[in-house]
Design an enzyme around this catalytic site. Structure first.
Site, PDB file in Angstrom:
ATOM      1  N   ARG A 161       0.764  -1.203   0.055  1.00 13.75           N
ATOM      2  CA  ARG A 161      -0.110  -0.078   0.012  1.00 13.75           C
ATOM      3  C   ARG A 161       0.717   1.235   0.058  1.00 13.75           C
ATOM      4  NH1 ARG A 161      -2.997  -3.612  -0.849  1.00 13.75           N
ATOM      5  NH2 ARG A 161      -4.893  -4.173  -0.025  1.00 13.75           N
ATOM      6  N   SER A 235     -10.343  -1.093   3.558  1.00 12.38           N
ATOM      7  CA  SER A 235      -9.684  -1.032   4.901  1.00 12.38           C
ATOM      8  C   SER A 235      -9.282   0.258   5.399  1.00 12.38           C
ATOM      9  CB  SER A 235      -8.365  -1.949   4.847  1.00 12.38           C
ATOM     10  OG  SER A 235      -8.784  -2.972   4.058  1.00 12.38           O
ATOM     11  N   GLU A 331      -4.617   3.254   6.675  1.00 17.09           N
ATOM     12  CA  GLU A 331      -4.388   3.162   5.207  1.00 17.09           C
ATOM     13  C   GLU A 331      -5.109   4.339   4.592  1.00 17.09           C
ATOM     14  OE1 GLU A 331      -5.959   1.005   1.627  1.00 17.09           O
ATOM     15  OE2 GLU A 331      -5.451  -0.696   3.131  1.00 17.09           O
TER      16      GLU A 331
HETATM   17  N1  EPU Z   1     -10.544 -11.181  10.212  1.00 14.88           N
HETATM   18  C1  EPU Z   1     -11.404 -11.375  11.206  1.00 14.88           C
HETATM   19  N2  EPU Z   1     -12.147 -10.380  11.713  1.00 14.88           N
HETATM   20  C2  EPU Z   1     -12.548  -9.426  10.734  1.00 14.88           C
HETATM   21  C3  EPU Z   1     -11.956  -9.181   9.651  1.00 14.88           C
HETATM   22  C4  EPU Z   1     -11.130 -10.144   9.102  1.00 14.88           C
HETATM   23  O1  EPU Z   1     -11.339 -12.274  12.137  1.00 14.88           O
HETATM   24  O2  EPU Z   1     -13.451  -8.449  11.231  1.00 14.88           O
HETATM   25  C5  EPU Z   1      -9.646 -12.333   9.710  1.00 14.88           C
HETATM   26  C6  EPU Z   1     -10.367 -12.995   8.423  1.00 14.88           C
HETATM   27  O3  EPU Z   1     -11.259 -13.994   8.729  1.00 14.88           O
HETATM   28  C7  EPU Z   1      -9.182 -13.682   7.740  1.00 14.88           C
HETATM   29  C8  EPU Z   1      -8.152 -12.371   8.053  1.00 14.88           C
HETATM   30  O4  EPU Z   1      -8.623 -11.746   9.186  1.00 14.88           O
HETATM   31  O5  EPU Z   1      -8.443 -14.692   8.132  1.00 14.88           O
HETATM   32  C9  EPU Z   1      -8.071 -11.771   6.686  1.00 14.88           C
HETATM   33  O6  EPU Z   1      -9.275 -10.967   6.476  1.00 14.88           O
HETATM   34  P1  EPU Z   1      -9.608 -10.669   4.864  1.00 14.88           P
HETATM   35  O7  EPU Z   1      -9.346 -11.554   3.923  1.00 14.88           O
HETATM   36  O8  EPU Z   1     -10.762 -10.067   4.786  1.00 14.88           O
HETATM   37  O9  EPU Z   1      -8.641  -9.576   4.433  1.00 14.88           O
HETATM   38  P2  EPU Z   1      -7.693  -8.359   5.056  1.00 14.88           P
HETATM   39  O10 EPU Z   1      -6.517  -8.831   5.376  1.00 14.88           O
HETATM   40  O11 EPU Z   1      -8.582  -8.009   6.139  1.00 14.88           O
HETATM   41  C10 EPU Z   1      -6.821  -7.403   2.921  1.00 14.88           C
HETATM   42  C11 EPU Z   1      -6.771  -6.065   2.223  1.00 14.88           C
HETATM   43  C12 EPU Z   1      -8.122  -5.895   1.811  1.00 14.88           C
HETATM   44  C13 EPU Z   1      -8.124  -6.923   0.526  1.00 14.88           C
HETATM   45  C14 EPU Z   1      -8.428  -8.116   1.372  1.00 14.88           C
HETATM   46  C15 EPU Z   1      -8.343  -9.307   0.227  1.00 14.88           C
HETATM   47  C16 EPU Z   1      -5.363  -4.432   3.744  1.00 14.88           C
HETATM   48  C17 EPU Z   1      -5.236  -3.589   4.584  1.00 14.88           C
HETATM   49  N3  EPU Z   1      -6.523  -4.893   3.239  1.00 14.88           N
HETATM   50  O12 EPU Z   1      -8.061  -7.208   3.971  1.00 14.88           O
HETATM   51  O13 EPU Z   1      -8.010  -4.347   0.895  1.00 14.88           O
HETATM   52  O14 EPU Z   1      -9.673  -6.484  -0.228  1.00 14.88           O
HETATM   53  O15 EPU Z   1      -7.113  -8.152   2.020  1.00 14.88           O
HETATM   54  O16 EPU Z   1      -7.209  -9.503  -0.409  1.00 14.88           O
HETATM   55  O17 EPU Z   1      -4.292  -5.114   3.292  1.00 14.88           O
HETATM   56  C18 EPU Z   1      -8.254  -2.277   1.136  1.00 14.88           C
HETATM   57  O18 EPU Z   1      -7.056  -1.920   1.156  1.00 14.88           O
HETATM   58  O19 EPU Z   1      -8.894  -1.144   1.179  1.00 14.88           O
HETATM   59  C19 EPU Z   1      -9.000  -3.572   1.011  1.00 14.88           C
HETATM   60  C20 EPU Z   1     -10.319  -3.859   1.164  1.00 14.88           C
END
Ligand code: EPU
Length: 335
Positions: A161, A235, A331
């Site tokens: 990012r 995010s 972010e």
């Molecule tokens: N999780 C939780 N609780 C929550 C949210 C997530 O336990 O409330 C756990 C999920 O179960 C999973 C892990 O955290 O095991 C990761 O969650 P998720 O797959 O939803 O991805 P993320 O790491 O929360 C990142 C990006 C997103 C992108 C997704 C999918 C960042 C800051 N965010 O989110 O990007 O869509 O991966 O690749 O890196 C953005 O940058 O605006 C964005 C939406």
């Protein structure tokens, strides 16, 4: 060139925060932008899709919205297609253009809100793929020197990012166009568990890039709120990186903690999990809240002020620090 006065920025930021800009104009080309800059309305604030900004105050200067348009195939070689898009184009439109023409590489990034111009700015990414994997070059206007400069992939210094436009060259360049390098032969990235599960649900055995895009769209729609219905900027925080040692000791105390190993003895923690453990998921105070399906996303239920969202983010940062000793970084850009 039309310069409007006292314009509400509510339609121009996906958080739907209602602040006023003293002046507002749209530009559709580099020349058009230079004409506006010649009017000397002070340092402008540039907006693309407005999907990564939280307004906490009115803008006393001029807001300039990037509406440089156009998406076209400009060349190809043995293995690649080169697609050039105007900085003001919607990112998702570019993704669908590539999917429809069978140009591979951006399908995992379907439905990310925002513009083409913002895509390299913060190296957007999702489901195992980032812009840096498909980026070829961009053209940007240097605001001080009024000249157009090209940037290659390595010039952009992409990180998680991050890019040079968020650090060394912050506020110095406006991205007018981006050229992406797509593959003729798709190398599908389905490693992400949620994609695999969605493809199974769709009963797809040999996925096409269209299938991947459809799966990603379904996953995003189920977890992430539609900004047209519920204000948000994706995010709100980055996933923090910690040393492997720190992760190991956290894991002893919190066996459910979610982390992904990175090169260099580091682990990327799932910030959504940390926030959820602190009890914020589904929290609402007035019109500011933490999304019920994804704790990493802060939301505006209607008339929240930017300061309400900012305050909530500070409380979340404090509680995560207290419980896990981990510092969350935003972010989203705060103005
Ligand atoms: N999780 C939780 N609780 C929550 C949210 C997530 O336990 O409330 C756990 C999920 O179960 C999973 C892990 O955290 O095991 C990761 O969650 P998720 O797959 O939803 O991805 P993320 O790491 O929360 C990142 C990006 C997103 C992108 C997704 C999918 C960042 C800051 N965010 O989110 O990007 O869509 O991966 O690749 O890196 C953005 O940058 O605006 C964005 C939406």
């Amino acid at each position: 060139m039309q310069i409007q006065e006292y314009v509400s920025l509510r339609p121009f930021n996906t958080f739907g925060i209602d602040v006023q800009a003293r002046r507002f104009a749209r530009f559709t080309s580099g020349e058009n932008l230079l004409e506006i800059l010649d009017e000397n309305f002070g340092t402008p604030l540039f907006l693309g899709g407005g999907s990564n900004i939280l307004f906490t105050q009115r803008v006393d200067g001029i807001v300039l919205k990037n509406e440089v348009a156009g998406i076209s195939l400009i060349g190809s070689d043995e293995n690649h297609y080169f697609v050039k898009a105007g900085g003001g184009e919607k990112w998702h439109r570019l993704v669908m253009f590539c999917v429809e023409n069978n140009y591979a590489g951006v399908e995992n990034m379907a439905l990310i809100p925002g513009s083409v111009g913002a895509s390299p700015m913060q190296n957007i990414g999702a489901y195992g793929v980032e812009i840096k994997d498909v980026f070829y070059e961009l053209e940007a206007l240097h605001l001080g020197e009024r000249r157009i400069q090209k940037f290659s992939n390595s010039d952009c210094r992409f990180g998680y990012r991050e890019s040079i436009f968020k650090s060394t060259y912050k506020n110095q360049f406006v991205i007018l166009s981006v050229t992406y390098k797509l593959s003729k032969k798709a190398v599908l990235n389905t490693a992400y568990g949620a994609i695999k599960a969605e493809l199974e649900k769709m009963k797809v055995v040999e996925p096409s890039i269209r299938n991947i895009a459809e799966a990603v769209i379904k996953i995003r729609e189920s977890k992430l709120p539609d900004p047209k219905k519920l204000g948000n900027a994706g995010s709100f925080f980055k996933n923090p990186e910690v040393e492997t040692e720190t992760f190991n000791s956290l894991q002893v105390q919190f066996p459910g903690i979610i982390g992904y190993s990175l090169p260099g003895n580091k682990v990327k923690l799932a910030a959504g999990w940390l926030i959820e453990q602190c009890g914020w998921k589904g929290f609402r105070d007035g019109d500011a809240g933490c999304h019920a399906n994804q704790a990493l996303v802060l939301v505006n239920f209607g008339n929240a002020k930017g300061k309400d969202i900012l305050l909530l983010s500070e409380k979340i940062i404090d509680s995560v620090k207290k419980k896990f000793g981990v510092h969350l970084q935003r972010e989203v850009n705060v103005y």
